[in-house]
Motif scaffolding. Sequence first.
Motif, short mmCIF file in Angstrom:
data_model
loop_
_atom_site.label_atom_id
_atom_site.label_comp_id
_atom_site.label_asym_id
_atom_site.label_seq_id
_atom_site.Cartn_x
_atom_site.Cartn_y
_atom_site.Cartn_z
N VAL A 65 16.73 -10.47 0.41
CA VAL A 65 16.11 -9.18 0.72
C VAL A 65 17.11 -8.06 0.42
CG1 VAL A 65 15.15 -7.74 2.56
CG2 VAL A 65 14.62 -10.18 2.47
N ALA A 66 16.66 -7.06 -0.35
CA ALA A 66 17.47 -5.89 -0.64
C ALA A 66 17.05 -4.70 0.23
CB ALA A 66 17.37 -5.51 -2.12
N LYS A 67 15.77 -4.68 0.62
CA LYS A 67 15.25 -3.62 1.48
C LYS A 67 14.13 -4.23 2.32
CE LYS A 67 13.31 1.03 1.31
NZ LYS A 67 12.79 2.08 0.44
N THR A 68 14.11 -3.93 3.60
CA THR A 68 13.12 -4.49 4.50
C THR A 68 11.70 -4.12 4.06
OG1 THR A 68 13.34 -2.60 5.97
CG2 THR A 68 14.68 -4.54 6.47
N PRO A 69 10.72 -4.92 4.45
CA PRO A 69 9.33 -4.65 4.05
C PRO A 69 8.86 -3.25 4.49
CG PRO A 69 9.51 -6.83 5.01
CD PRO A 69 10.83 -6.16 5.24
N GLN A 70 8.13 -2.61 3.59
CA GLN A 70 7.57 -1.28 3.84
C GLN A 70 6.09 -1.32 3.46
OE1 GLN A 70 9.65 1.35 4.93
NE2 GLN A 70 11.19 -0.27 5.04
N PRO A 71 5.23 -0.57 4.14
CA PRO A 71 3.83 -0.50 3.72
C PRO A 71 3.73 0.05 2.29
CG PRO A 71 4.12 0.49 5.88
CD PRO A 71 5.50 0.23 5.34
N LYS A 72 2.85 -0.53 1.49
CA LYS A 72 2.63 -0.05 0.12
C LYS A 72 1.68 1.13 0.18
CE LYS A 72 1.09 -1.52 -4.44
NZ LYS A 72 2.27 -1.58 -5.27
N VAL A 73 2.11 2.26 -0.34
CA VAL A 73 1.31 3.48 -0.30
C VAL A 73 0.43 3.53 -1.54
CG1 VAL A 73 1.40 5.99 -0.24
CG2 VAL A 73 3.08 4.66 1.03
N LYS A 74 -0.87 3.67 -1.32
CA LYS A 74 -1.85 3.74 -2.41
C LYS A 74 -1.90 5.15 -2.99
CE LYS A 74 -6.70 2.83 -3.46
NZ LYS A 74 -7.96 2.31 -2.91
N ASP A 75 -1.89 6.15 -2.10
CA ASP A 75 -1.99 7.55 -2.52
C ASP A 75 -0.91 8.35 -1.80
OD1 ASP A 75 -2.66 10.24 -2.92
OD2 ASP A 75 -4.81 9.82 -2.95
N ARG A 76 0.09 8.80 -2.53
CA ARG A 76 1.21 9.53 -1.92
C ARG A 76 0.79 10.87 -1.33
NH1 ARG A 76 6.39 7.98 -5.69
NH2 ARG A 76 5.85 5.81 -5.78
N ARG A 77 -0.25 11.45 -1.89
CA ARG A 77 -0.71 12.75 -1.38
C ARG A 77 -1.32 12.63 0.01
NH1 ARG A 77 -4.82 14.17 -5.54
NH2 ARG A 77 -4.74 11.93 -5.77
N THR A 78 -2.09 11.55 0.24
CA THR A 78 -2.77 11.38 1.52
C THR A 78 -2.04 10.41 2.45
OG1 THR A 78 -4.13 9.53 0.74
CG2 THR A 78 -5.01 11.77 0.41
N GLY A 79 -1.12 9.62 1.90
CA GLY A 79 -0.41 8.62 2.70
C GLY A 79 -1.23 7.36 2.92
N GLU A 80 -2.34 7.22 2.21
CA GLU A 80 -3.20 6.05 2.37
C GLU A 80 -2.43 4.77 2.00
OE1 GLU A 80 -7.38 4.20 0.58
OE2 GLU A 80 -6.66 6.13 -0.15
N ILE A 81 -2.55 3.77 2.86
CA ILE A 81 -1.88 2.48 2.66
C ILE A 81 -2.78 1.57 1.83
CG2 ILE A 81 -0.91 0.45 3.83
CD1 ILE A 81 0.63 3.09 4.29
N ALA A 82 -2.18 0.85 0.87
CA ALA A 82 -2.92 -0.07 0.00
C ALA A 82 -3.36 -1.30 0.79
CB ALA A 82 -2.06 -0.48 -1.18
N MET A 83 -4.56 -1.76 0.50
CA MET A 83 -5.12 -2.95 1.14
C MET A 83 -5.46 -3.98 0.06
SD MET A 83 -5.05 -1.83 4.22
CE MET A 83 -6.08 -2.74 5.33
#
Length: 118
Positions: free
Chosen positions: A15-33
């Motif tokens: 691991v180089a960086k701990t898990p982070q939520p994948k952002v679908k839309d940076r403008r709205t902050g929507e998380i990818a599903m």
Amino acid sequence: MRQIPVDTTAATVMVAKTPQPKVKDRRTGEIAMDADTGAKLMTVDVMFAANEEVEILSITVPETGISGDLAMGTPVALTGLIARPWENEFNGQKRHGIAFRAIAVTSLADMATKAKAA
């Protein structure tokens, strides 16, 4: 779209960086599903060392596929790792790359601790 399986048997992966939520839309902050399961997608950056070369790969994985403590430097196993080439055009500029996705990222430190206890 073409998917290429990646053989990790001869690689060292940490691991180089701990898990982070994948952002679908940076403008709205929507998380990818995940389209199939509805699980939240996470991004885990890993150091992938093989054939005397080291790269940092950003791997997309469902949140349900993350197991164990994935702190920086933790050795991990990547289950079902695939590479998917991509290309798009934005504002007249063509971009391309390779996206990596895995079914699971599993801490090997947890397995080593359990093996020692047994």
